[in-house]
Design an enzyme around this catalytic site. Structure first.
Site: not given
Ligand code: PGA
Length: 249
Positions: A9, A11, A94, A96, A166, A172, A212
């Site tokens: 992803n 983003k 997601h 976010e 997730e 992140g 992560s």
């Molecule tokens: P990350 O993000 O690997 O940077 O923690 C995962 C995601 O948001 O799908």
């Protein structure tokens, strides 16, 4: 069919040139046959990315879409628009999107329906926040997200769903769920799917872990019996790191 999947992803990162540069690096790599690899660039780069990887074992997917067919929704993109540039899979829900863009469970239920009506697959994301986990409510939260956003589908429709757990506190942040924490939720979700549909449906759905995932921890996370791959954020922006994760099964 349950598959191993690693989806990057990207983003809101990478302009057109950067998108192409990263794709070039990925295209030079050998993709193992037991893994489905997906990348999700920003809307503006989807068509280019689709053309760029045509014929390769890399699927280009979208990060989001609107639930309506078309209309006065300034700034939004429809399923039909995605389909028209070659996109057959969309990430929905997601954290976010849930946190910043009002993707509630009810909205997500509509988005899931729209995706399926347009013959798309959906990668449906869910996961608890840190506060939920501190209260020991992670299972209830995850259950509610799935029940309200997804489990209205019938068994046939559900075949087009990929799940992605997730935990919000691990996205992140450099903080990863331990392999045991991931396995616990994944096993719980698979049971939930078995009781909502059947054992066969539960056995066949791919459940990805996200939060992560890095080259250094992918192997132990993917080794869990109910973890079928990962949804990768930060580490997907680096071709070597991403490919190390792809090769971690
Ligand atoms: P990350 O993000 O690997 O940077 O923690 C995962 C995601 O948001 O799908």
């Amino acid at each position: 069919m349950r598959r191993n999947i690693v989806a990057g992803n990207w983003k809101m990162n990478n302009n057109l040139l950067q998108t192409e540069a990263l794709l070039q690096e990925l295209k030079m790599q050998v993709i193992p046959e037991n893994v489905t690899v997906m990348v999700a660039p920003a809307y503006t780069n989807l068509y280019h990315a689709f053309e760029s990887v045509r014929g390769q074992a890399i699927e280009v997917v979208a990060q989001n879409m609107h639930q309506s067919k078309n209309g006065a929704y300034t700034g939004e993109v429809s399923a039909e628009m995605l389909k028209s540039v070659g996109i057959d899979t969309v990430i929905l829900g997601h954290s976010e999107r849930r946190a910043y863009f009002n993707d509630t469970n009810a909205v997500l239920a509509e988005k899931v329906n729209t995706a399926l009506e347009n013959d798309m697959q959906a990668i449906f994301c869910f996961g608890e926040e840190l506060e939920d986990r501190k209260q020991g409510e992670q299972f209830e939260v995850v259950k509610a997200q799935l029940e309200q956003g997804l489990l209205h589908l019938n068994e046939e429709q559900f075949k087009n769903i990929i799940l992605a757990y997730e935990p919000v506190w691990a996205i992140g942040t450099g903080e990863t769920a331990s392999p045991e924490q991931a396995q616990d939720i994944h096993a719980y979700v698979r049971k939930l799917i078995a009781s909502a549909y059947s054992d066969t449906v539960a056995e066949n759905v791919s459940i990805l872990y996200g939060g992560s995932v890095k080259p250094g921890n992918a192997k132990e996370i993917f080794a869990n019996p109910d973890v079928d791959g990962g949804l990768i954020g930060g580490a997907a922006l680096n071709a070597n790191d991403f490919m190390a994760i792809v090769n971690a099964f």
